[in-house]
Design an enzyme around this catalytic site. Structure first.
Site, PDB file in Angstrom:
ATOM      1  N   ASP A  73       0.803  -1.229   0.000  1.00 46.43           N
ATOM      2  CA  ASP A  73       0.000   0.000   0.000  1.00 46.43           C
ATOM      3  C   ASP A  73       0.839   1.285   0.000  1.00 46.43           C
ATOM      4  O   ASP A  73       0.294   2.374  -0.044  1.00 46.43           O
ATOM      5  CB  ASP A  73      -0.957   0.025   1.196  1.00 46.43           C
ATOM      6  CG  ASP A  73      -0.247   0.330   2.502  1.00 46.43           C
ATOM      7  OD1 ASP A  73       0.981   0.129   2.576  1.00 46.43           O
ATOM      8  OD2 ASP A  73      -0.918   0.774   3.449  1.00 46.43           O
ATOM      9  N   TYR A  76      10.718   4.502   0.746  1.00 47.24           N
ATOM     10  CA  TYR A  76      11.602   3.469   1.308  1.00 47.24           C
ATOM     11  C   TYR A  76      13.020   3.543   0.746  1.00 47.24           C
ATOM     12  O   TYR A  76      13.951   2.991   1.334  1.00 47.24           O
ATOM     13  CB  TYR A  76      11.022   2.069   1.071  1.00 47.24           C
ATOM     14  CG  TYR A  76       9.925   1.730   2.057  1.00 47.24           C
ATOM     15  CD1 TYR A  76      10.221   1.326   3.353  1.00 47.24           C
ATOM     16  CD2 TYR A  76       8.587   1.826   1.702  1.00 47.24           C
ATOM     17  CE1 TYR A  76       9.221   1.034   4.270  1.00 47.24           C
ATOM     18  CE2 TYR A  76       7.582   1.542   2.606  1.00 47.24           C
ATOM     19  CZ  TYR A  76       7.903   1.143   3.885  1.00 47.24           C
ATOM     20  OH  TYR A  76       6.910   0.856   4.793  1.00 47.24           O
TER      21      TYR A  76
HETATM   22  P1  NAD Z   1      -0.047  -7.082  13.934  1.00 46.80           P
HETATM   23  O1  NAD Z   1       1.013  -7.692  14.780  1.00 46.80           O
HETATM   24  O2  NAD Z   1      -0.939  -6.039  14.505  1.00 46.80           O
HETATM   25  O3  NAD Z   1      -0.985  -8.250  13.383  1.00 46.80           O
HETATM   26  C1  NAD Z   1      -0.489  -9.382  12.780  1.00 46.80           C
HETATM   27  C2  NAD Z   1      -1.245 -10.605  13.249  1.00 46.80           C
HETATM   28  O4  NAD Z   1      -0.675 -11.727  12.569  1.00 46.80           O
HETATM   29  C3  NAD Z   1      -1.118 -10.899  14.752  1.00 46.80           C
HETATM   30  O5  NAD Z   1      -2.382 -10.954  15.346  1.00 46.80           O
HETATM   31  C4  NAD Z   1      -0.399 -12.237  14.802  1.00 46.80           C
HETATM   32  O6  NAD Z   1      -0.818 -13.070  15.861  1.00 46.80           O
HETATM   33  C5  NAD Z   1      -0.769 -12.833  13.451  1.00 46.80           C
HETATM   34  N1  NAD Z   1       0.103 -13.901  12.984  1.00 46.80           N
HETATM   35  C6  NAD Z   1       1.437 -14.026  13.138  1.00 46.80           C
HETATM   36  N2  NAD Z   1       1.851 -15.169  12.563  1.00 46.80           N
HETATM   37  C7  NAD Z   1       0.752 -15.765  12.032  1.00 46.80           C
HETATM   38  C8  NAD Z   1       0.532 -16.970  11.311  1.00 46.80           C
HETATM   39  N3  NAD Z   1       1.528 -17.793  11.019  1.00 46.80           N
HETATM   40  N4  NAD Z   1      -0.729 -17.270  10.925  1.00 46.80           N
HETATM   41  C9  NAD Z   1      -1.757 -16.447  11.222  1.00 46.80           C
HETATM   42  N5  NAD Z   1      -1.607 -15.295  11.898  1.00 46.80           N
HETATM   43  C10 NAD Z   1      -0.371 -14.959  12.295  1.00 46.80           C
HETATM   44  O7  NAD Z   1       0.695  -6.541  12.639  1.00 46.80           O
HETATM   45  P2  NAD Z   1       0.230  -5.431  11.585  1.00 46.80           P
HETATM   46  O8  NAD Z   1       0.912  -4.176  11.910  1.00 46.80           O
HETATM   47  O9  NAD Z   1      -1.212  -5.458  11.416  1.00 46.80           O
HETATM   48  O10 NAD Z   1       0.918  -5.968  10.273  1.00 46.80           O
HETATM   49  C11 NAD Z   1       0.547  -7.216   9.700  1.00 46.80           C
HETATM   50  C12 NAD Z   1       1.320  -7.428   8.417  1.00 46.80           C
HETATM   51  O11 NAD Z   1       0.808  -6.592   7.389  1.00 46.80           O
HETATM   52  C13 NAD Z   1       2.802  -7.068   8.548  1.00 46.80           C
HETATM   53  O12 NAD Z   1       3.568  -7.959   7.789  1.00 46.80           O
HETATM   54  C14 NAD Z   1       2.866  -5.681   7.974  1.00 46.80           C
HETATM   55  O13 NAD Z   1       4.141  -5.328   7.548  1.00 46.80           O
HETATM   56  C15 NAD Z   1       1.882  -5.835   6.854  1.00 46.80           C
HETATM   57  N6  NAD Z   1       1.380  -4.594   6.289  1.00 46.80           N
HETATM   58  C16 NAD Z   1       1.507  -4.500   4.973  1.00 46.80           C
HETATM   59  C17 NAD Z   1       1.051  -3.403   4.323  1.00 46.80           C
HETATM   60  C18 NAD Z   1       1.204  -3.389   2.836  1.00 46.80           C
HETATM   61  O14 NAD Z   1       0.593  -2.636   2.154  1.00 46.80           O
HETATM   62  N7  NAD Z   1       2.037  -4.273   2.253  1.00 46.80           N
HETATM   63  C19 NAD Z   1       0.449  -2.361   5.039  1.00 46.80           C
HETATM   64  C20 NAD Z   1       0.313  -2.495   6.402  1.00 46.80           C
HETATM   65  C21 NAD Z   1       0.778  -3.647   7.028  1.00 46.80           C
END
Ligand code: NAD
Length: 453
Positions: free
Chosen positions: A172, A276
């Site tokens: 995103d 980034y």
């Molecule tokens: P968060 O820690 O708030 O939530 C992540 C959840 O994933 C947690 O509840 C955790 O228990 C769960 N989890 C961990 N391992 C798991 C597994 N093997 N199976 C199922 N669930 C599992 O983190 P967040 O800040 O919400 O970020 C989540 C992900 O999304 C990160 O990798 C973050 O970098 C990514 N993200 C990506 C974008 C993008 O556009 N690419 C934007 C925002 C966040």
């Protein structure tokens, strides 16, 4: 027509309430019947689900079914879309990804440099396991929309280890940048902004940005030159007064990143860089600016995570909900629009991370690149690009090979390949530093990484 089930993997994410809201607002286009939250952390997910339930019933008055589970079979059986947002190791490990490299004088970042490589080694295994479980239980024509980071390494690992997986990797950040540009240039309808872009994930450049007949790339360059930062005027004002902007990309440590856009544009004004790139092109300045005791993981734990879980507690004790505690903004809308495009064969244009296959003529065929594509029921149809000028291509090749090597290190349990990956990364100044950072990260990631011999 059969109704659809959408599953969020990482249901306990701080983004879940906002993303579910975006999905349910598109119930009709998604022909939606059920939303499933799936996580390995039952307690965390249960708390988040309280707010999700409130959104569905009280805010949106929706009768979409909500299922909350830690059972993969229940989660994926019959699912059409799987939104993957897992953070393997949680914020505690993100803190290590940031602080360990920094303690050796290298950029400490969640997805870039040594921290990103460490996070990648943690995430490959669980992502492959997810793909296998989804293939076993979900509909044959399912789609996994993955935005779990580090998306560059995750997508390369999926390409190599599960080449047939029905997975689309997206990010995103370019959308967040477009939002900042729109805010800076006073444009309210971002849907009419069109852009071209090339690069790798978290490593790319906008080559054109237009709105109707306006050339926004030129306008934004002038704006950044004038303000020495890429942030809307109201954000700049609020920051001067030490007030929150209300945008997760415009808090404390992010400010340096938006200022860096000015420095990068001064040096290379042709294209607008993804923020980034700060970590790779201004690595020394980033390290000098970073606070080794308070990195972005601490900021998120102290703000977004705290706000969400305090919001849940407040709701449970008073029945009152503070909607600002779970806003996902254009991130959730964008992911949900991608699902709409796949389901309804709209051929809408999105940026996706995909195998190059010649789209950028002077990058390898099997590079995972980030480029625009039209998305319809068969997935992304990529738009071919011009050859990339040498400077950009050189940067991309160095980063690409660093990412490919960490995936090979995972597959082959190879310490040497991991060390090569670290040594090749532009954020790490020497092979001796690479070894020290790698050794420290191996210790901290003992329960997550494969053995490296
Ligand atoms: P968060 O820690 O708030 O939530 C992540 C959840 O994933 C947690 O509840 C955790 O228990 C769960 N989890 C961990 N391992 C798991 C597994 N093997 N199976 C199922 N669930 C599992 O983190 P967040 O800040 O919400 O970020 C989540 C992900 O999304 C990160 O990798 C973050 O970098 C990514 N993200 C990506 C974008 C993008 O556009 N690419 C934007 C925002 C966040």
């Amino acid at each position: 027509m059969k109704k659809n089930k959408i599953c969020l993997v990482g249901g306990g994410s701080t983004f879940t309430p906002g993303i579910v809201k975006s999905i349910v607002e598109r119930s009709e286009d998604l022909n939606l019947e059920e939303v499933v939250l799936y996580d390995i952390d039952e307690e965390r997910q249960k708390k988040v689900s309280v707010i999700v339930e409130w959104i569905l019933r009280k805010q949106l008055k929706s009768n979409v079914t909500l299922t909350v589970t830690t059972d993969a079979e229940q989660a994926f059986t019959g699912a059409k879309f799987i939104f993957a947002q897992m953070r393997v190791g949680g914020y505690k490990m993100r803190e290590q990804d940031e602080k360990i490299p920094l303690s050796f004088g290298c950029v400490g970042q969640e997805t870039c440099g040594a921290g990103g490589l460490a996070y990648g080694l943690r995430t490959i295994g669980p992502m492959i396991e997810l793909i296998d479980q989804v293939e076993k239980y979900a509909l044959a024509d399912h789609w996994i929309l993955n935005y779990s980071n580090p998306a560059a390494i995750v997508s390369e690992a999926c390409r190599k280890i599960r080449p047939k997986a029905r997975i689309i990797n997206v990010c995103d950040m370019p959308i967040a940048i477009i939002d900042m540009i729109a805010g800076s240039l006073n444009i309210t309808d971002t849907s009419e902004i069109k852009y071209d872009y090339f690069g790798l994930n978290h490593f790319g450049w906008f080559t054109s940005i237009t709105y109707r007949d306006r050339d926004l790339l030129e306008e934004i360059k002038n704006y950044v030159n004038e303000h020495k930062i890429l942030l809307p005027p109201q954000y700049i004002e609020r920051l001067k007064e030490n007030r929150a902007t209300g945008d997760r990309h415009a808090v404390s440590s992010w400010i340096h990143v938006w200022e860096s856009v000015y420095t990068m544009l001064q040096a290379f004004p042709d294209y607008l860089p993804n923020t980034y790139l700060t970590y790779y092109l201004l690595q020394k300045e980033t390290v000098e600016h970073q606070n080794p005791d308070l990195t972005r993981a601490n900021e998120v734990m102290n703000t977004r995570e705290k706000a969400l879980f305090e919001g849940v507690d407040k709701y449970l004790s008073t029945g009152e909900v503070d909607e600002s505690s779970f806003h996902a903004g254009s991130h959730g809308d964008w992911i949900s629009d991608l699902a709409v495009a796949l389901l309804n064969d709209t051929k809408t244009r999105f940026l996706v991370i995909t195998e190059n296959k010649g789209a950028i003529p002077n990058m390898p065929y099997d590079a995972m690149v980030e480029v625009p594509a039209y998305v319809g029921k068969n997935g992304p149809e990529v738009i071919a690009q011009e050859p990339v000028p040498l400077f950009y291509q050189g940067l991309m090749m160095q980063q690409l090979n660093s990412e490919k090597l960490i995936v090979e290190a995972y597959i082959e349990n190879s310490y040497e390949k991991a060390l090569q990956s670290f040594s090749l990364n532009k954020t790490i100044p020497s092979i001796n530093v690479a070894r020290l950072v790698l050794e420290a990260l191996i210790k901290e990631n003992e329960s997550y990484w494969p053995d490296l011999n």
